[in-house]
Design an enzyme around this catalytic site. Structure first.
Site, mmCIF file in Angstrom:
data_model
loop_
_atom_site.group_PDB
_atom_site.id
_atom_site.type_symbol
_atom_site.label_atom_id
_atom_site.label_comp_id
_atom_site.label_asym_id
_atom_site.label_seq_id
_atom_site.Cartn_x
_atom_site.Cartn_y
_atom_site.Cartn_z
ATOM 1 N N THR A 95 3.267 1.401 1.044
ATOM 2 C CA THR A 95 3.675 -0.072 1.581
ATOM 3 C C THR A 95 4.479 -0.948 0.769
ATOM 4 O OG1 THR A 95 1.559 0.953 3.630
ATOM 5 C CG2 THR A 95 3.417 -1.175 3.148
ATOM 6 N N LYS A 128 -0.617 -8.955 1.210
ATOM 7 C CA LYS A 128 1.243 -8.813 0.854
ATOM 8 C C LYS A 128 1.375 -8.340 2.094
ATOM 9 C CE LYS A 128 1.428 -4.806 -0.149
ATOM 10 N NZ LYS A 128 0.729 -3.274 -0.265
ATOM 11 N N LYS A 140 6.454 0.845 8.770
ATOM 12 C CA LYS A 140 5.203 0.612 8.234
ATOM 13 C C LYS A 140 4.458 -0.331 8.115
ATOM 14 C CE LYS A 140 1.109 1.024 6.531
ATOM 15 N NZ LYS A 140 0.761 1.308 5.175
#
Length: 304
Positions: A108, A252, A184
């Site tokens: 990711t 994150k 995602k």
């Protein structure tokens, strides 16, 4: 398959190959092991050696460098963040890759980093597919991941035999690799909201004298039957935050969502509140290194 891969049939008649796996964290180690168990010869590289040694003991072959990993012709990677992916897959490494090499990036990363990586690979004539995954380590171990793939169709076709081992379904979302990363990021933003909604509602009923797990059982038998609610609901009700995806990684991904929204002109009215909750969780030494669902403890702690 990669130009230098050596193919051989398994006992089940499935074409096997020499491939490489880069990035052996919690998810990467499980995924590499699944490829080994499927009969592939998997060359592994990681920035720390302990995970490499563990997989070598289970049948992998150690690669001395990412460049050596590319000698197989096909590299699968899942690194922690933008900086890791961009530093490991440098211009110099890609320039030395063999003809017809393929890199399948299952991490990711931000949309911007995905675009930079795609341009860097194109400049080196290395095929590049973005294929981030949806699912936790137990799901990966069972080969039941959902995989979101972006890139040219012929490159995804080349990646498909490996993706089919790792996941139950591959969703092809477009010819631009970063589109897969955007999807995602959007999924993870929904999960972040799910964690906070669970934390708030479980805390609410607990304060009224209702057992948290009983509430989760009611919630997931009726309106919310998905694995995010059953799995994370149980964890929050039991205060069981054994980390498979940490608070820091959750923040994150929230930051990646904020960046993607800015790049697409999208409004995220609740993102600032969620960001503050993650910051508070990281500042609390009792939960900073726990699973990202531990942000529920911030809500519990602020309740009168």
């Amino acid at each position: 398959m990669g130009a230098n891969a050596e193919h051989h049939p398994s006992s089940k008649g499935i074409l096997m190959a020499d491939i490489a796996f880069v990035g052996l964290g919690t998810m990467g180690s499980v995924m590499a092991k699944r490829l080994i168990d499927a009969g592939h010869t998997v060359h592994v590289w990681n920035r720390s050696s302990a995970a490499v040694d563990e997989l070598v003991a289970q049948g992998a072959v150690a690669a001395a460098s990412v460049g050596e990993a590319f000698a197989t012709g096909t590299v699968i990677s899942i690194l922690a963040n933008d900086s890791a992916a961009e530093s490991v897959f440098s211009e110099n490494v890609l320039a030395a890759a063999p003809p017809d090499a393929l890199h399948i990036n299952m991490a990711t990363v931000s949309v911007d980093a995905a675009d930079r990586l795609a341009e860097r690979h194109a400049s080196a004539s290395v095929a590049y597919v973005a294929a981030p995954v949806l699912g936790r380590p137990p799901v990966a171990a069972a080969g039941q991941l959902n995989i979101v793939a972006g890139g040219p169709e012929n490159d995804i076709d080349r990646a498909a035999p490996y993706l089919d081992v790792l996941g139950k379904k591959t969703w092809r979302v477009g010819g631009r690799p970063s589109t897969a990363n955007l999807v995602k990021i959007g999924v993870n933003y929904n999960l972040i909201h799910t964690l906070q909604a669970l934390g708030e509602s479980i805390n609410l009923v607990e304060r009224g004298g209702v057992d948290g797990q009983t509430f989760v059982d009611i919630l997931t038998d009726a309106a919310y039957t998905g694995s995010a609610y059953t799995g994370y609901g149980r964890a929050i009700a039991a205060r069981d935050y054994n980390p498979s995806f940490t608070v820091a990684l959750g923040l994150k991904d929230l930051k990646l969502t904020e960046q993607a929204a800015a790049g697409n002109g999208a409004s995220l009215p609740t993102a600032a509140v969620l960001h503050e909750l993650f910051d508070a969780a990281l500042a609390d030494p009792a939960i900073a290194d726990r699973d990202w669902s531990a942000i529920a403890e911030i809500t519990r702690g602020r309740s009168a």
